[in-house]
Write a protein that holds these residues in place. Sequence first.
Motif, PDB file in Angstrom:
ATOM      1  N   GLY A 218       0.873  -1.232  -0.067  1.00 57.17           N
ATOM      2  CA  GLY A 218       0.080   0.012   0.243  1.00 57.17           C
ATOM      3  C   GLY A 218       0.945   1.348  -0.020  1.00 57.17           C
ATOM      4  N   GLY A 219       2.273   1.116   0.413  1.00 58.74           N
ATOM      5  CA  GLY A 219       3.126   2.204   0.497  1.00 58.74           C
ATOM      6  C   GLY A 219       2.568   3.539   1.241  1.00 58.74           C
ATOM      7  N   MET A 220       2.717   4.585   0.470  1.00 58.19           N
ATOM      8  CA  MET A 220       2.356   5.986   0.992  1.00 58.19           C
ATOM      9  C   MET A 220       0.833   6.163   0.903  1.00 58.19           C
ATOM     10  SD  MET A 220       4.322   8.045  -1.771  1.00 58.19           S
ATOM     11  CE  MET A 220       3.836   9.836  -1.410  1.00 58.19           C
ATOM     12  N   TYR A 221       0.227   5.198   0.314  1.00 59.67           N
ATOM     13  CA  TYR A 221      -1.274   5.350   0.094  1.00 59.67           C
ATOM     14  C   TYR A 221      -2.300   4.604   1.282  1.00 59.67           C
ATOM     15  CZ  TYR A 221       0.260   7.468  -4.373  1.00 59.67           C
ATOM     16  OH  TYR A 221       0.858   8.103  -5.174  1.00 59.67           O
ATOM     17  N   ARG A 222      -2.373   5.247   2.412  1.00 62.15           N
ATOM     18  CA  ARG A 222      -3.146   4.676   3.186  1.00 62.15           C
ATOM     19  C   ARG A 222      -4.430   5.341   3.251  1.00 62.15           C
ATOM     20  NH1 ARG A 222      -2.622   0.757   6.558  1.00 62.15           N
ATOM     21  NH2 ARG A 222      -3.148   1.906   8.568  1.00 62.15           N
ATOM     22  N   SER A 223      -5.304   5.003   2.359  1.00 58.39           N
ATOM     23  CA  SER A 223      -6.455   5.413   1.873  1.00 58.39           C
ATOM     24  C   SER A 223      -7.530   4.708   1.572  1.00 58.39           C
ATOM     25  CB  SER A 223      -6.314   6.580   0.859  1.00 58.39           C
ATOM     26  OG  SER A 223      -6.436   5.932  -0.301  1.00 58.39           O
ATOM     27  N   TYR A 224      -8.714   4.917   1.466  1.00 61.29           N
ATOM     28  CA  TYR A 224     -10.123   4.263   1.304  1.00 61.29           C
ATOM     29  C   TYR A 224      -9.977   3.286   0.176  1.00 61.29           C
ATOM     30  CZ  TYR A 224     -11.144   8.293  -1.398  1.00 61.29           C
ATOM     31  OH  TYR A 224     -11.447   9.216  -2.207  1.00 61.29           O
ATOM     32  N   ASN A 225      -9.331   3.723  -0.866  1.00 65.56           N
ATOM     33  CA  ASN A 225      -9.524   2.847  -2.078  1.00 65.56           C
ATOM     34  C   ASN A 225      -8.132   2.040  -2.650  1.00 65.56           C
ATOM     35  OD1 ASN A 225     -11.238   2.375  -4.105  1.00 65.56           O
ATOM     36  ND2 ASN A 225     -10.909   3.985  -5.662  1.00 65.56           N
ATOM     37  N   VAL A 226      -7.146   2.135  -1.725  1.00 63.98           N
ATOM     38  CA  VAL A 226      -6.006   1.379  -2.189  1.00 63.98           C
ATOM     39  C   VAL A 226      -5.930   0.133  -1.600  1.00 63.98           C
ATOM     40  CG1 VAL A 226      -3.516   1.689  -2.133  1.00 63.98           C
ATOM     41  CG2 VAL A 226      -4.961   3.636  -2.762  1.00 63.98           C
ATOM     42  N   VAL A 227      -5.594  -0.902  -2.126  1.00 60.31           N
ATOM     43  CA  VAL A 227      -5.550  -2.193  -1.438  1.00 60.31           C
ATOM     44  C   VAL A 227      -3.947  -2.220  -0.890  1.00 60.31           C
ATOM     45  CG1 VAL A 227      -5.173  -4.852  -1.799  1.00 60.31           C
ATOM     46  CG2 VAL A 227      -6.912  -3.491  -3.533  1.00 60.31           C
ATOM     47  N   GLN A 228      -4.020  -2.520   0.396  1.00 61.53           N
ATOM     48  CA  GLN A 228      -2.731  -2.331   1.148  1.00 61.53           C
ATOM     49  C   GLN A 228      -2.031  -3.814   1.069  1.00 61.53           C
ATOM     50  OE1 GLN A 228      -2.342   0.324   3.013  1.00 61.53           O
ATOM     51  NE2 GLN A 228      -4.255   1.016   1.900  1.00 61.53           N
ATOM     52  N   GLY A 229      -1.640  -4.149  -0.071  1.00 59.77           N
ATOM     53  CA  GLY A 229      -0.442  -5.208  -0.501  1.00 59.77           C
ATOM     54  C   GLY A 229      -1.476  -5.950  -1.503  1.00 59.77           C
ATOM     55  N   ILE A 230      -0.782  -6.344  -2.477  1.00 54.70           N
ATOM     56  CA  ILE A 230      -1.481  -7.193  -3.498  1.00 54.70           C
ATOM     57  C   ILE A 230      -1.426  -8.669  -3.166  1.00 54.70           C
ATOM     58  CG2 ILE A 230      -1.184  -5.644  -5.450  1.00 54.70           C
ATOM     59  CD1 ILE A 230       0.957  -7.782  -6.499  1.00 54.70           C
ATOM     60  N   ASP A 231      -0.783  -9.145  -1.870  1.00 56.59           N
ATOM     61  CA  ASP A 231      -0.706 -10.425  -1.730  1.00 56.59           C
ATOM     62  C   ASP A 231      -1.888 -10.988  -0.810  1.00 56.59           C
ATOM     63  OD1 ASP A 231      -0.228  -8.823   0.511  1.00 56.59           O
ATOM     64  OD2 ASP A 231       1.773  -9.682   1.080  1.00 56.59           O
ATOM     65  N   GLN A 232      -2.994  -9.878  -0.734  1.00 56.39           N
ATOM     66  CA  GLN A 232      -4.087 -10.189  -0.246  1.00 56.39           C
ATOM     67  C   GLN A 232      -4.821 -11.017  -1.361  1.00 56.39           C
ATOM     68  OE1 GLN A 232      -6.268  -6.954   1.526  1.00 56.39           O
ATOM     69  NE2 GLN A 232      -4.578  -5.984   2.132  1.00 56.39           N
ATOM     70  N   PHE A 233      -4.516 -10.927  -2.592  1.00 57.79           N
ATOM     71  CA  PHE A 233      -5.421 -11.786  -3.509  1.00 57.79           C
ATOM     72  C   PHE A 233      -4.451 -12.307  -4.635  1.00 57.79           C
ATOM     73  CE2 PHE A 233      -5.228  -8.497  -7.085  1.00 57.79           C
ATOM     74  CZ  PHE A 233      -4.984  -7.590  -6.407  1.00 57.79           C
ATOM     75  N   LEU A 234      -3.259 -12.116  -4.521  1.00 64.96           N
ATOM     76  CA  LEU A 234      -2.368 -12.967  -5.375  1.00 64.96           C
ATOM     77  C   LEU A 234      -1.194 -13.363  -4.803  1.00 64.96           C
ATOM     78  CD1 LEU A 234      -1.679 -10.372  -8.603  1.00 64.96           C
ATOM     79  CD2 LEU A 234      -3.020 -12.420  -8.665  1.00 64.96           C
ATOM     80  N   PRO A 235      -0.810 -14.495  -5.413  1.00 65.92           N
ATOM     81  CA  PRO A 235       0.499 -15.176  -4.890  1.00 65.92           C
ATOM     82  C   PRO A 235       1.825 -14.507  -5.300  1.00 65.92           C
ATOM     83  CG  PRO A 235      -0.503 -16.656  -6.369  1.00 65.92           C
ATOM     84  CD  PRO A 235      -1.217 -15.603  -6.240  1.00 65.92           C
ATOM     85  N   VAL A 236       2.733 -13.777  -4.234  1.00 63.51           N
ATOM     86  CA  VAL A 236       3.687 -12.834  -4.817  1.00 63.51           C
ATOM     87  C   VAL A 236       4.954 -13.655  -4.748  1.00 63.51           C
ATOM     88  CG1 VAL A 236       4.768 -10.699  -4.667  1.00 63.51           C
ATOM     89  CG2 VAL A 236       2.310 -10.884  -4.436  1.00 63.51           C
ATOM     90  N   ASP A 237       5.901 -13.549  -5.613  1.00 67.84           N
ATOM     91  CA  ASP A 237       7.130 -14.454  -5.658  1.00 67.84           C
ATOM     92  C   ASP A 237       8.328 -13.461  -5.108  1.00 67.84           C
ATOM     93  OD1 ASP A 237       6.693 -17.252  -6.688  1.00 67.84           O
ATOM     94  OD2 ASP A 237       5.877 -15.996  -8.117  1.00 67.84           O
ATOM     95  N   VAL A 238       8.379 -12.117  -5.700  1.00 69.55           N
ATOM     96  CA  VAL A 238       9.183 -11.142  -5.193  1.00 69.55           C
ATOM     97  C   VAL A 238       8.822  -9.980  -4.941  1.00 69.55           C
ATOM     98  CG1 VAL A 238      11.396 -10.121  -6.281  1.00 69.55           C
ATOM     99  CG2 VAL A 238      11.024 -12.493  -6.571  1.00 69.55           C
ATOM    100  N   TYR A 239       9.042  -9.146  -4.004  1.00 69.83           N
ATOM    101  CA  TYR A 239       8.675  -7.708  -3.592  1.00 69.83           C
ATOM    102  C   TYR A 239       9.935  -6.842  -3.980  1.00 69.83           C
ATOM    103  CZ  TYR A 239       5.202 -10.212  -0.924  1.00 69.83           C
ATOM    104  OH  TYR A 239       4.191 -10.943  -0.510  1.00 69.83           O
TER     105      TYR A 239
END
Lengths: 416, 172, 164
Positions: free
Chosen positions: B108-129
Amino acid sequence: MDKIKKVYSDEKIYKKLLEDNNLTIEDALENEMVINMGPQHPATHGVLRLVLRLDGETVIKVVPELGYLHRGYEKMAEDMSFIEFIPHTDRLDYTATMCNNVAYVLAVEKLAGVEAPPRAQWIRMIIAELSRIAAHMIAIGTFAMDVGAVTMVMWTFRERERIQEIFDRIAGARFTTSYTRIGGVASDIDDEALKMIKHFLDTFEPGLKDMDDLMLHNRIFIERLEGIGVLTKEDAISLGVTGPNLRASGVEYDVRRAKPYLFYNQVDFKVPTYSEGDSLARYFLRGDEVRESVKILYQCLEKIPNGEVLANDPKKVLPHKTEIYTKMEELIHDFMIINHGINPPVGDTFFSAENPKGELGFYIVSNGTGYPWKMKIRSPSFCNLQAISKICEGAMISDVIAIIGSLDPVMGEADK
Amino acid sequence: MGLEAKLTQDGFITTTIDAIVAWARKSSVWPMPMGISCCAIEMIAAADPKYDIARFGSEVMRFTPRQCDLMIVAGTVTYKMAQVVRRIYDQMPDPKWVIAMGACTSSGGMYRSYNVVQGIDQFLPVDVYTAGCPPRPENLLNALMTIQEKISKTRARDFQDIIPQKLELINK
Amino acid sequence: MDIKDLVLQTLKENFTDSIIEITDFRNDLSITVKQEKLFELAKFLKENENLLFEMCKDVTAIDWATRKNRFTVVYHLYSFKLNFNLRLKSNLETEPYQIQSVTPIWQSANWYERETYDMYGIEFINHPDLRRMYMPEGFEYHPLRKDFPVLGIPESLPLPQKPE
């Protein structure tokens, strides 16, 4: 599952498209059809989504759908102090980061009544114009790529990369710079950086000529774009289009000329205009603007004076970092500004600056505290995009790509 | 060059199928550039002459998910966009990998807001950050090399169950 | 004559009763108008030959949270002829918060008003296509209202499931 369906049903969009026509879903070949373009499409410059109604290959109606990159800037701005918001302006129009920085701090300075020292203002002009060149390089390159000339994007990115190196030297970051501060700029520009800029300008002209030779003697390119996506003068004004797109339609309106900010009234530059208003005119105009920016930059390098880069206004302007560590008073001021903000007077101001995409405006309402009560960002891409449905009507579907490329929207600021 | 030299000397090499498949896979990773916002510009910069992603066999950026095996999610993913990202991920053929490019996609980075997903690992399997806002092109290349390293350790039979599983899902 | 005086004088001649307040802060002229007279006045500003405010740069609203007239709708107009920016304001007095749309006058207001509707829930009467601009259809809240938290309301927006 029900909830997902409810939220993401496009019923209203389709209903809008189906108004007053004879579309039936059963026989798509016999009738008009509806197709969806984006949000993941290579030519939509980000995450723009267009829903098109077609008769054969002719576009009858376009409904743009935005919001795929809505990050809630305006809400976040209400929750942070004026200084904290500077890094966020980088990500508005992410092709021209420095221009946004400059426009934002000028807006806050207007509200707070601070004026930056002359050297800082000249530096701001230099970085804004460099940024304009970088943004137009992306615009030209991706536009050419959209209509099939992939070489162009390699060439323009090569030039852009050199500007990024200069930014790296000046601000310490190549992309998200956050270089300006309220009342000045973060750090002084050194002779090495000025030399780099000079060298860049001297060697940029031949590169620009190469690009012109590649594209402007290219019959395929010219014939592909001539007369495509014509935006008339009246429509452009009524639709609120600004920037290069407005000037390509024959309106000589440039904020730098109409309401000069910084020292734009002390430099000599032309405001290029075209009367055709088609995609080709918009392409040419960006090339011309880049040349004007080079001209401005040469004058800036000549005229830049020596002196301070931060205004002497301890209640509103952050002190130099070196002084914070050595002097008590500066430390207190720094502490107060960071914790309580700069407390501009109660009131509201609108300030707009000429960005590569058009007129970027900030409408700030202050209630006297360190946090803005409301901040509205008038983003040029948002207004320019509004013209799409007007100029795409009657065009071929393949021309839609060319039109989007020529309007050059950036979704970061269109969606905010 | 190592391989060519060997071939001229002896005319044959001995290796395992696993190794040669993994080697082929890792040397031509075709990325799906899911360019959403700011990071997309740096992703293009990674493909430009200065950084030249072609050195790693990944210059073939395909905008259709059907031809890709690596998804580079570059930019802030909003809730509205998450549905689209997921749908595109589902369309990619197996085996597939995901790079979360930049702070926004990772957390989510600097966007702590209502419309931004706080990390795509909530719905995708991520291999490398990848760290950075946005990461420099070198950093993206580093992420790509990490993915290559990961691929080189895979065996062909790691993926053999995937297709029957998918068929089962479809039949259900 | 000064442009500000020209604008004010022309407006006062025609709309004495409908102008509530005139402020001039940092050289920005701002006029507060009665809600029901706004459309008429806007049309006059665009069509009057001495003024010709042909471009509507921006439409937005302010949420005052605790004030009696909770919302203020703000319009930024620009005249090429005078090279002058003018700000129009109108306070919305009672619920439901409604105001006449200015889209028939300036086409550019279309999307701005949709955005304002999306963010504040202010309805624009006679708007040709009043849908949400950014948030998905079916979202129940208006994010820029002061009673909406920055981090949003949990589970108001759905996410896809993570695959196994």
